[in-house]
Design a protein around this motif. Structure first.
Motif, PDB file in Angstrom:
ATOM      1  N   ALA A  49     -30.960  32.346  -4.009  1.00 27.20           N
ATOM      2  CA  ALA A  49     -29.988  32.684  -2.968  1.00 27.20           C
ATOM      3  C   ALA A  49     -29.600  34.163  -3.031  1.00 27.20           C
ATOM      4  O   ALA A  49     -29.503  34.830  -1.992  1.00 27.20           O
ATOM      5  CB  ALA A  49     -28.741  31.815  -3.130  1.00 27.20           C
ATOM      6  N   SER A  50     -29.399  34.658  -4.245  1.00 21.40           N
ATOM      7  CA  SER A  50     -29.032  36.072  -4.386  1.00 21.40           C
ATOM      8  C   SER A  50     -30.126  36.966  -3.806  1.00 21.40           C
ATOM      9  O   SER A  50     -29.849  37.958  -3.116  1.00 21.40           O
ATOM     10  CB  SER A  50     -28.808  36.390  -5.872  1.00 21.40           C
ATOM     11  N   ALA A  51     -31.378  36.614  -4.077  1.00 24.69           N
ATOM     12  CA  ALA A  51     -32.498  37.427  -3.591  1.00 24.69           C
ATOM     13  C   ALA A  51     -32.646  37.346  -2.075  1.00 24.69           C
ATOM     14  O   ALA A  51     -32.841  38.373  -1.400  1.00 24.69           O
ATOM     15  CB  ALA A  51     -33.793  36.975  -4.276  1.00 24.69           C
ATOM     16  N   VAL A  52     -32.551  36.132  -1.549  1.00 23.95           N
ATOM     17  CA  VAL A  52     -32.704  35.974  -0.104  1.00 23.95           C
ATOM     18  C   VAL A  52     -31.621  36.762   0.630  1.00 23.95           C
ATOM     19  O   VAL A  52     -31.881  37.427   1.642  1.00 23.95           O
ATOM     20  CB  VAL A  52     -32.662  34.482   0.285  1.00 23.95           C
ATOM     21  N   HIS A  53     -30.402  36.709   0.113  1.00 20.26           N
ATOM     22  CA  HIS A  53     -29.306  37.433   0.764  1.00 20.26           C
ATOM     23  C   HIS A  53     -29.534  38.941   0.709  1.00 20.26           C
ATOM     24  O   HIS A  53     -29.323  39.645   1.696  1.00 20.26           O
ATOM     25  CB  HIS A  53     -27.985  37.086   0.080  1.00 20.26           C
ATOM     26  N   GLU A  54     -29.995  39.436  -0.427  1.00 22.99           N
ATOM     27  CA  GLU A  54     -30.169  40.886  -0.585  1.00 22.99           C
ATOM     28  C   GLU A  54     -31.383  41.414   0.172  1.00 22.99           C
ATOM     29  O   GLU A  54     -31.336  42.495   0.760  1.00 22.99           O
ATOM     30  CB  GLU A  54     -30.309  41.229  -2.067  1.00 22.99           C
ATOM     31  N   PHE A  55     -32.484  40.653   0.129  1.00 23.75           N
ATOM     32  CA  PHE A  55     -33.732  41.163   0.704  1.00 23.75           C
ATOM     33  C   PHE A  55     -33.985  40.681   2.129  1.00 23.75           C
ATOM     34  O   PHE A  55     -34.897  41.182   2.797  1.00 23.75           O
ATOM     35  CB  PHE A  55     -34.918  40.741  -0.175  1.00 23.75           C
ATOM     36  N   GLY A  56     -33.223  39.687   2.578  1.00 21.99           N
ATOM     37  CA  GLY A  56     -33.425  39.184   3.927  1.00 21.99           C
ATOM     38  C   GLY A  56     -34.735  38.443   4.115  1.00 21.99           C
ATOM     39  O   GLY A  56     -35.303  38.449   5.219  1.00 21.99           O
ATOM     40  N   TRP A  57     -35.213  37.782   3.072  1.00 18.38           N
ATOM     41  CA  TRP A  57     -36.479  37.044   3.163  1.00 18.38           C
ATOM     42  C   TRP A  57     -36.356  35.902   4.171  1.00 18.38           C
ATOM     43  O   TRP A  57     -35.300  35.298   4.339  1.00 18.38           O
ATOM     44  CB  TRP A  57     -36.853  36.437   1.814  1.00 18.38           C
ATOM     45  N   ARG A  58     -37.502  35.555   4.780  1.00 16.07           N
ATOM     46  CA  ARG A  58     -37.551  34.366   5.629  1.00 16.07           C
ATOM     47  C   ARG A  58     -37.618  33.128   4.736  1.00 16.07           C
ATOM     48  O   ARG A  58     -38.067  33.179   3.596  1.00 16.07           O
ATOM     49  CB  ARG A  58     -38.780  34.398   6.542  1.00 16.07           C
ATOM     50  N   TRP A  59     -37.224  31.990   5.298  1.00 13.76           N
ATOM     51  CA  TRP A  59     -37.241  30.743   4.510  1.00 13.76           C
ATOM     52  C   TRP A  59     -38.642  30.158   4.370  1.00 13.76           C
ATOM     53  O   TRP A  59     -38.823  29.155   3.683  1.00 13.76           O
ATOM     54  CB  TRP A  59     -36.285  29.723   5.115  1.00 13.76           C
ATOM     55  N   ASP A  60     -39.615  30.767   5.063  1.00 13.92           N
ATOM     56  CA  ASP A  60     -41.009  30.340   4.839  1.00 13.92           C
ATOM     57  C   ASP A  60     -41.819  31.447   4.164  1.00 13.92           C
ATOM     58  O   ASP A  60     -43.051  31.433   4.209  1.00 13.92           O
ATOM     59  CB  ASP A  60     -41.668  29.916   6.151  1.00 13.92           C
ATOM     60  N   ASP A  61     -41.152  32.397   3.555  1.00 15.68           N
ATOM     61  CA  ASP A  61     -41.841  33.454   2.796  1.00 15.68           C
ATOM     62  C   ASP A  61     -42.103  32.901   1.385  1.00 15.68           C
ATOM     63  O   ASP A  61     -41.494  33.307   0.394  1.00 15.68           O
ATOM     64  CB  ASP A  61     -40.962  34.703   2.738  1.00 15.68           C
ATOM     65  N   TRP A  62     -43.036  31.960   1.331  1.00 15.17           N
ATOM     66  CA  TRP A  62     -43.176  31.091   0.155  1.00 15.17           C
ATOM     67  C   TRP A  62     -43.458  31.850  -1.140  1.00 15.17           C
ATOM     68  O   TRP A  62     -42.916  31.498  -2.192  1.00 15.17           O
ATOM     69  CB  TRP A  62     -44.262  30.042   0.399  1.00 15.17           C
ATOM     70  N   ASP A  63     -44.305  32.866  -1.111  1.00 17.63           N
ATOM     71  CA  ASP A  63     -44.629  33.566  -2.363  1.00 17.63           C
ATOM     72  C   ASP A  63     -43.418  34.317  -2.921  1.00 17.63           C
ATOM     73  O   ASP A  63     -43.196  34.332  -4.141  1.00 17.63           O
ATOM     74  CB  ASP A  63     -45.797  34.538  -2.152  1.00 17.63           C
ATOM     75  N   ARG A  64     -42.635  34.948  -2.056  1.00 19.30           N
ATOM     76  CA  ARG A  64     -41.434  35.628  -2.538  1.00 19.30           C
ATOM     77  C   ARG A  64     -40.413  34.621  -3.074  1.00 19.30           C
ATOM     78  O   ARG A  64     -39.796  34.823  -4.128  1.00 19.30           O
ATOM     79  CB  ARG A  64     -40.819  36.485  -1.439  1.00 19.30           C
ATOM     80  N   LEU A  65     -40.236  33.519  -2.336  1.00 18.26           N
ATOM     81  CA  LEU A  65     -39.328  32.478  -2.815  1.00 18.26           C
ATOM     82  C   LEU A  65     -39.806  31.917  -4.151  1.00 18.26           C
ATOM     83  O   LEU A  65     -39.001  31.617  -5.040  1.00 18.26           O
ATOM     84  CB  LEU A  65     -39.221  31.358  -1.774  1.00 18.26           C
ATOM     85  N   ALA A  66     -41.133  31.791  -4.293  1.00 19.08           N
ATOM     86  CA  ALA A  66     -41.681  31.309  -5.564  1.00 19.08           C
ATOM     87  C   ALA A  66     -41.390  32.304  -6.686  1.00 19.08           C
ATOM     88  O   ALA A  66     -41.017  31.914  -7.800  1.00 19.08           O
ATOM     89  CB  ALA A  66     -43.185  31.085  -5.430  1.00 19.08           C
ATOM     90  N   GLY A  67     -41.554  33.593  -6.396  1.00 16.95           N
ATOM     91  CA  GLY A  67     -41.276  34.606  -7.415  1.00 16.95           C
ATOM     92  C   GLY A  67     -39.834  34.563  -7.867  1.00 16.95           C
ATOM     93  O   GLY A  67     -39.530  34.641  -9.068  1.00 16.95           O
ATOM     94  N   ALA A  68     -38.908  34.420  -6.927  1.00 13.19           N
ATOM     95  CA  ALA A  68     -37.487  34.339  -7.290  1.00 13.19           C
ATOM     96  C   ALA A  68     -37.196  33.052  -8.056  1.00 13.19           C
ATOM     97  O   ALA A  68     -36.354  33.027  -8.962  1.00 13.19           O
ATOM     98  CB  ALA A  68     -36.626  34.420  -6.031  1.00 13.19           C
ATOM     99  N   SER A  69     -37.899  31.964  -7.702  1.00 15.76           N
ATOM    100  CA  SER A  69     -37.707  30.697  -8.417  1.00 15.76           C
ATOM    101  C   SER A  69     -38.182  30.817  -9.857  1.00 15.76           C
ATOM    102  O   SER A  69     -37.553  30.272 -10.778  1.00 15.76           O
ATOM    103  CB  SER A  69     -38.450  29.561  -7.710  1.00 15.76           C
ATOM    104  N   VAL A  70     -39.303  31.506 -10.070  1.00 17.97           N
ATOM    105  CA  VAL A  70     -39.791  31.735 -11.433  1.00 17.97           C
ATOM    106  C   VAL A  70     -38.767  32.535 -12.221  1.00 17.97           C
ATOM    107  O   VAL A  70     -38.431  32.202 -13.367  1.00 17.97           O
ATOM    108  CB  VAL A  70     -41.151  32.458 -11.412  1.00 17.97           C
ATOM    109  N   ALA A  71     -38.226  33.589 -11.613  1.00 22.56           N
ATOM    110  CA  ALA A  71     -37.204  34.394 -12.293  1.00 22.56           C
ATOM    111  C   ALA A  71     -35.978  33.554 -12.616  1.00 22.56           C
ATOM    112  O   ALA A  71     -35.431  33.605 -13.727  1.00 22.56           O
ATOM    113  CB  ALA A  71     -36.816  35.589 -11.422  1.00 22.56           C
ATOM    114  N   GLY A  72     -35.542  32.752 -11.647  1.00 19.22           N
ATOM    115  CA  GLY A  72     -34.382  31.903 -11.878  1.00 19.22           C
ATOM    116  C   GLY A  72     -34.626  30.890 -12.963  1.00 19.22           C
ATOM    117  O   GLY A  72     -33.738  30.596 -13.769  1.00 19.22           O
ATOM    118  N   HIS A  73     -35.838  30.334 -12.990  1.00 24.13           N
ATOM    119  CA  HIS A  73     -36.184  29.348 -14.028  1.00 24.13           C
ATOM    120  C   HIS A  73     -36.162  30.002 -15.408  1.00 24.13           C
ATOM    121  O   HIS A  73     -35.708  29.378 -16.383  1.00 24.13           O
ATOM    122  CB  HIS A  73     -37.559  28.767 -13.735  1.00 24.13           C
TER     123      HIS A  73
END
Length: 456
Positions: free
Chosen positions: A183-207
């Protein structure tokens, strides 16, 4: 390329109370995340809320928040995202609001996420076709189970809504651990909700950072020579492309290297090709971890696919009562004596008419902490006998608690450790992992000032 610094200073309810303040003071953070909820924590908090409708959240968070007031006052860009709301996010926000208002920060916007608590809706959802099938056994939830809590793992989207509404502090109930970072990344970077690779990268960091010091030297097999008494908690420096650097505050204890990060990376991921979160289906098999300087590791290569159509649900139900009692057994043949003590206990209980749904005799110190892995030394001179039972009948468990102390004078020689009194009888909440379709769940958000939340 833009990057943000996200630090996580809590991995569970009961983690180090000083870590959030230390990380906020030293980390130069944009976001501080605090993760409090293990799988069964919500059932414990549900029981707390039963006794007091104004409780049921992570009480430690208020002490932590009090320690963070100076950082919030002096670092206007610092935001806090936490699932400390547990079973009662609104009550947590009210208590946090009062604390901040009294500290002169009454204008601080607080966002609250609700909608994860589906216990009151179980019958409605079952009527809508959701069988709440157990993910491990395949059994449907039956009327024999008596649920005490049921919470859907919400994702990052409602947290982003709160941040977009200006919240500096976001309090949620059950959300996926990694979603605090996503959530922090999406808010800061304005990623789309289907930008799967970026969301995956943030999920790895969060994990990697979700368990706090476990990524910075905690539970590390090469612990000798590493200062864990002042271990620093992890920081993910997350870039706009989804790659990140894992580090910790300069001068803090612990260590960040490829090994500590890789150990946390494979923690509880199940199928590495499908690490399922509410936000994205992550493929870990392409993740690369490399050294990047002193106490720094570079992580990249997470790949994402469309998120699942269901939310994971953490459901707990009543499963009777339990008690455990211990005695110290010392001297020659201590293991044999301990096992004989266990046999005597259950012989007496059978004579009294009690058989148990589950019972266990352990000789701690004789290799039974991890059965089959280590043999006890031949010259072992003391072990801790631990005897446990679980049963549907409270009276049966209560009778068990009265059978250990008599061994002091009626059992073999060499027993001690009975001064703490009889074991306590505790209710058992069993875990029932299941799913619920996302289309049946609606998250709700509200952003208001600390002063407004503090009003009755």
């Amino acid at each position: 390329m833009k990057s943000i610094r996200i630090g996580n200073a809590a991995g569970f309810l009961g983690d180090n109370l000083d870590a959030p303040r230390q990380l906020a003071e030293a980390g130069g953070l944009d976001y501080l995340t605090l993760e409090y909820l293990a799988e069964l924590t919500l059932s414990i908090l549900a029981r707390v809320r039963e006794k007091n409708p104004a409780a049921g959240y992570a009480g430690d968070f208020l002490e932590v928040l009090g320690s963070l007031v100076p950082a919030l006052a002096s670092q206007p860009n610092l935001k806090i995202v936490t699932n400390a709301g547990g079973m009662n996010p609104a009550a947590c926000a009210a208590a946090a609001g009062r604390l901040l208002a009294e500290a002169g920060l009454g204008e601080t916007p607080i966002g609250v996420v609700t909608g994860d608590d589906i216990l009151p809706r179980l019958a409605e959802l079952q009527s809508a076709g959701c069988a709440f099938t157990n993910l491990d056994t395949g059994a449907p939830l039956s009327q024999q189970q008596q649920p005490v809590s049921a919470n859907a793992y919400l994702g990052a989207r409602p947290i982003v809504d709160c941040l977009a509404g200006g919240a500096r502090l976001v309090i949620t109930g059950r959300v996926a651990d990694a979603s605090l970072t996503v959530a922090s990344a999406v808010h800061e970077f304005g990623w789309r909700w289907d930008d799967w690779d970026r969301l995956a990268g943030a999920s790895v960091a969060g994990h990697i950072i979700e368990c706090g010091a476990q990524a910075t030297g905690g539970f590390y097999p090469h612990w000798q020579g590493i200062e864990l008494g002042r271990v620093g908690y992890p920081i993910a420096v997350l870039a706009d492309d989804g790659a990140c650097q894992i580090t910790k505050p300069v001068g803090s204890g612990g260590v960040v290297n490829r090994e500590t990060v890789c150990e946390q990376l494979v923690y509880e991921i199940g199928d590495p090709t499908h690490y399922l979160t509410p936000d994205v289906d992550v493929d870990f098999t392409g993740v690369e971890v490399s050294a990047d300087g002193v106490d720094r590791a570079r992580v990249r290569g997470g790949r994402g696919r469309a998120a699942p159509e269901s939310y994971k649900v953490s459901l707990a139900y009543r499963a009777g009562f339990t008690a455990s009692g211990t005695l110290l057994v010392y001297g020659r043949d201590c293991v044999a004596k301990a096992r004989e003590c266990g046999r005597i206990v259950f012989e007496k209980l059978r004579a009294a008419g009690f058989e148990y749904d589950r019972q266990l005799v352990e000789c701690l110190g004789a290799g039974e902490g991890v059965p089959g892995l280590n043999r006890p030394p031949a010259d072992l001179v003391e072990v801790v006998l631990r005897v446990s039972v679980q049963d549907r009948r409270r009276e049966a468990v209560e009778r068990f608690t009265k059978e250990l102390a008599p061994l002091i004078t009626a059992g073999p020689a060499g027993l001690a450790g009975y001064a703490a009194g009889r074991a306590s009888v505790r209710p058992v909440f069993a875990y029932w992992p299941t799913l619920v379709p996302k289309r049946l769940i609606a998250a709700e958000t509200r952003v208001a000032t600390a002063q407004q939340w503090s009003q009755p």
